[in-house]
Design an enzyme around this catalytic site. Structure first.
Site, PDB file in Angstrom:
ATOM      1  N   GLY A  12       0.739  -1.242   0.027  1.00  9.85           N
ATOM      2  CA  GLY A  12       0.279  -0.161   0.063  1.00  9.85           C
ATOM      3  C   GLY A  12       0.630   1.251   0.085  1.00  9.85           C
ATOM      4  O   GLY A  12       0.224   2.501  -0.096  1.00  9.85           O
ATOM      5  N   ILE A  62       5.542  -9.922   2.811  1.00 10.32           N
ATOM      6  CA  ILE A  62       4.538 -10.930   2.504  1.00 10.32           C
ATOM      7  C   ILE A  62       5.216 -12.219   2.339  1.00 10.32           C
ATOM      8  O   ILE A  62       4.382 -13.202   2.530  1.00 10.32           O
ATOM      9  CB  ILE A  62       3.595 -10.306   1.407  1.00 10.32           C
ATOM     10  CG1 ILE A  62       4.611 -10.386  -0.186  1.00 10.32           C
ATOM     11  CG2 ILE A  62       2.941  -9.182   1.576  1.00 10.32           C
ATOM     12  CD1 ILE A  62       3.323 -10.612  -1.161  1.00 10.32           C
ATOM     13  N   SER A  81       7.387  -4.874  -9.486  1.00 12.53           N
ATOM     14  CA  SER A  81       6.823  -4.342 -10.509  1.00 12.53           C
ATOM     15  C   SER A  81       7.438  -4.123 -11.768  1.00 12.53           C
ATOM     16  O   SER A  81       6.879  -4.005 -12.978  1.00 12.53           O
ATOM     17  CB  SER A  81       5.708  -3.529 -10.273  1.00 12.53           C
ATOM     18  OG  SER A  81       6.341  -2.246  -9.950  1.00 12.53           O
ATOM     19  N   THR A 124      -1.869  -8.511 -13.813  1.00 10.09           N
ATOM     20  CA  THR A 124      -1.492  -7.643 -14.959  1.00 10.09           C
ATOM     21  C   THR A 124      -2.061  -7.919 -16.195  1.00 10.09           C
ATOM     22  O   THR A 124      -1.963  -9.212 -16.525  1.00 10.09           O
ATOM     23  CB  THR A 124      -0.048  -7.298 -14.952  1.00 10.09           C
ATOM     24  OG1 THR A 124       0.387  -6.558 -16.167  1.00 10.09           O
ATOM     25  CG2 THR A 124       0.641  -8.771 -14.703  1.00 10.09           C
ATOM     26  N   ASP A 125      -2.056  -7.081 -17.289  1.00  6.77           N
ATOM     27  CA  ASP A 125      -2.538  -7.527 -18.444  1.00  6.77           C
ATOM     28  C   ASP A 125      -1.221  -8.400 -19.290  1.00  6.77           C
ATOM     29  O   ASP A 125      -1.232  -8.986 -20.328  1.00  6.77           O
ATOM     30  CB  ASP A 125      -2.663  -6.295 -19.530  1.00  6.77           C
ATOM     31  CG  ASP A 125      -1.634  -5.095 -19.320  1.00  6.77           C
ATOM     32  OD1 ASP A 125      -0.651  -5.273 -18.853  1.00  6.77           O
ATOM     33  OD2 ASP A 125      -1.847  -4.208 -20.344  1.00  6.77           O
ATOM     34  N   GLU A 126       0.019  -8.165 -18.567  1.00  8.09           N
ATOM     35  CA  GLU A 126       1.088  -8.891 -19.255  1.00  8.09           C
ATOM     36  C   GLU A 126       1.209 -10.427 -19.116  1.00  8.09           C
ATOM     37  O   GLU A 126       1.834 -11.059 -19.672  1.00  8.09           O
ATOM     38  CB  GLU A 126       2.613  -8.321 -18.466  1.00  8.09           C
ATOM     39  CG  GLU A 126       2.492  -6.717 -18.558  1.00  8.09           C
ATOM     40  CD  GLU A 126       4.105  -6.178 -18.390  1.00  8.09           C
ATOM     41  OE1 GLU A 126       5.252  -7.169 -18.567  1.00  8.09           O
ATOM     42  OE2 GLU A 126       4.294  -4.980 -18.297  1.00  8.09           O
ATOM     43  N   TYR A 148       8.987 -11.096 -15.077  1.00  9.89           N
ATOM     44  CA  TYR A 148       7.772 -10.302 -14.270  1.00  9.89           C
ATOM     45  C   TYR A 148       6.691 -11.148 -14.610  1.00  9.89           C
ATOM     46  O   TYR A 148       5.973 -11.614 -13.907  1.00  9.89           O
ATOM     47  CB  TYR A 148       8.120  -8.806 -14.481  1.00  9.89           C
ATOM     48  CG  TYR A 148       6.858  -8.282 -14.334  1.00  9.89           C
ATOM     49  CD1 TYR A 148       6.472  -8.162 -12.858  1.00  9.89           C
ATOM     50  CD2 TYR A 148       5.751  -7.686 -15.247  1.00  9.89           C
ATOM     51  CE1 TYR A 148       5.120  -7.528 -12.564  1.00  9.89           C
ATOM     52  CE2 TYR A 148       4.745  -7.049 -14.535  1.00  9.89           C
ATOM     53  CZ  TYR A 148       4.492  -6.792 -13.299  1.00  9.89           C
ATOM     54  OH  TYR A 148       3.063  -6.395 -13.144  1.00  9.89           O
ATOM     55  N   ALA A 150       5.736 -13.676 -15.890  1.00 13.83           N
ATOM     56  CA  ALA A 150       5.585 -15.027 -15.696  1.00 13.83           C
ATOM     57  C   ALA A 150       5.259 -15.319 -14.388  1.00 13.83           C
ATOM     58  O   ALA A 150       4.430 -16.165 -13.892  1.00 13.83           O
ATOM     59  CB  ALA A 150       7.149 -15.731 -16.176  1.00 13.83           C
ATOM     60  N   LYS A 152       3.740 -13.250 -12.479  1.00 13.17           N
ATOM     61  CA  LYS A 152       2.559 -12.650 -12.155  1.00 13.17           C
ATOM     62  C   LYS A 152       1.299 -13.908 -12.472  1.00 13.17           C
ATOM     63  O   LYS A 152       0.389 -13.974 -11.947  1.00 13.17           O
ATOM     64  CB  LYS A 152       2.213 -11.527 -12.840  1.00 13.17           C
ATOM     65  CG  LYS A 152       2.980 -10.404 -12.211  1.00 13.17           C
ATOM     66  CD  LYS A 152       2.593 -10.004 -10.871  1.00 13.17           C
ATOM     67  CE  LYS A 152       1.289  -9.394 -10.589  1.00 13.17           C
ATOM     68  NZ  LYS A 152       1.029  -8.756  -9.104  1.00 13.17           N
TER      69      LYS A 152
END
Ligand code: NAD
Length: 314
Positions: A12, A62, A81, A124-126, A148, A150, A152
């Protein structure tokens, strides 16, 4: 999020997460923010949020988090990111974007059934890879092009499997390229503007012909809230944009706003390995919930460049 909810947000202090927290606090929700304060974290905004009695901050990773504060909704923004960093060294991406998500899913599943929050994964769209014509739908095959993307895509698989195997309730949200104020200056718009303001040319991958669609971060945040409010559980939602631009045109526009002559505005840098040609999302599903894009790229980019302030990052 019609009633006042308790929301755990991870990451955040990052770009999209902080805009989401501001939205939630304005709506009267209680926000618990878990962030490990990486290089991309905005330290100034934490001081702003801390003035609210509805805000708590936990400095934690996390990947090693061993408790989940009580909540109704868990929204995971935390991630490494930046694609260029993933190409240099993907290790941290595998840890946070994959193992970190697995750890969070476990923390949710180990709660008593009555206390399990809905797990919202910001993807993500990626994950779809690129598309030369048309747009990707939620059920399309995932063909990530870089490490990255991959990690996600792999996280999305984890979320779906924790739903099927353990009954965790989830949504996966796949927004396209976000832009807006106070983005860490490693991404195209703030990085180019920052360099030009210091009299340096922006560095452009290849010939700048790669196409991205641009989604204002406040539109993205409203899209995420719409899915939380009205979305069907255990479903994926794309959040796209009609504002498609070639990278070279974005850089030219930044130069125009910054008052830089085009011939000194940019230099061609080597092409990014695994570069995606074009992303495009079909977001019919989220539009059917009542969401629509409100922000206009050509208007918003002016104040983003004019009000660039990188002092909030170390
Ligand atoms: P960002 O890099 O600006 O911020 C990431 C935040 O996560 C930082 O505050 C960082 O300190 C925190 N973080 C990183 N690793 C952590 C860890 N292990 N534990 C706890 N906190 C950690 O990212 P962003 O641009 O705000 O992106 C947020 C999410 O949205 C990411 O999951 C990203 O994949 C996704 N996304 C971003 C875009 C975009 O254009 N920015 C587009 C689509 C999807």
């Amino acid at each position: 999020m019609d009633r006042h909810e308790i929301i755990v947000v991870t990451g955040g202090l990052g770009f999209i997460g902080k805009h989401f927290i501001r939205y939630c606090l304005e709506k009267g929700h209680f926000v618990k923010n878990i962030d490990r304060i990486s290089y991309a974290a905005d330290r100034v905004v934490n001081a702003e949020f801390s003035k609210s009695s509805n805000y708590r901050f936990y400095e934690a990773d996390i990947c090693t988090l061993d408790f989940l504060p009580e909540c109704d909704i868990f929204v995971n923004f935390a991630a490494e990111s930046h694609v260029d960093n993933a190409i240099t060294n993907a290790r941290k991406f595998c840890e946070t974007n994959f193992l970190g998500v697995q750890n969070c899913l476990e923390l949710v599943r180990l709660k008593h059934e009555r206390e399990q929050p809905i797990f919202i994964q910001i993807s993500t769209d990626e994950v779809y890879g690129d598309i030369r014509e048309g747009s990707h739908k939620e059920e399309d095959q995932l063909i990530p092009s870089n490490p990255y993307a991959a990690t996600k895509a792999a996280a999305d698989m984890l979320v779906k499997s924790w739903g099927r195997t353990y009954g965790v309730r989830w949504n996966i949200i796949r927004p396209t390229n976000n832009y807006g104020v106070h983005q860490y200056p490693e991404k195209l718009i703030p990085k180019s503007a920052w360099r030009m303001k210091r009299g340096l040319p922006a560095a452009m991958h290849g010939d700048g012909s790669y196409i991205r669609s641009w989604l204002h971060v406040e539109d993205a945040v409203r899209g995420i809230a719409t899915v939380i409010d009205k979305g069907k559980r255990n479903q994926i939602y794309n959040i796209g944009s009609t504002e498609e631009r070639r990278n070279i045109d974005v850089i030219r526009r930044i130069a125009q706003i910054a008052g830089i002559e085009e011939r000194s505005a940019f230099v061609s840098a080597s092409d990014r390995s695994g570069q995606d040609i074009r992303y495009s999302l079909d977001d019919t599903k989220v539009r059917a919930l009542g969401w629509f894009q409100q922000k206009k790229f050509d208007e918003e980019i002016i104040q983003i460049v004019e009000q660039l302030d990188n002092s909030r990052f170390v």
